[in-house]
Design a protein around this motif. Sequence first.
Motif: not given
Length: 92
Positions: A43-46, A72-77
């Motif tokens: 919930y606070i990774t970004s 989250v990793a998928q959103r980064i890449v």
Amino acid sequence: VELLQEKHPNLRITHQDVLQTDYPALAQSEGGPLHIVGNLPYYITSQILFALADASHVGAVRCATVTMQWEVAQRIVSPTRTKDYGILSVVF
């Protein structure tokens, strides 16, 4: 934590609220840029990634090794023109 400190006496572990940490001040008190290791809550990774990026731009953080949830990793890449593409894809 105690086991890590016994095996690695030069390891410095700081327990603080990651979003309230003053990385430049901490780096100065430690004598140089920091090496960050952590497991990021979803919930606070970004917010944490942006705080670490800001700190690295001023020379307070040399590197960060983190684990995060797959989503989250998928959103980064993610590539452009996909549902997951967004600010994380652009910045990181």
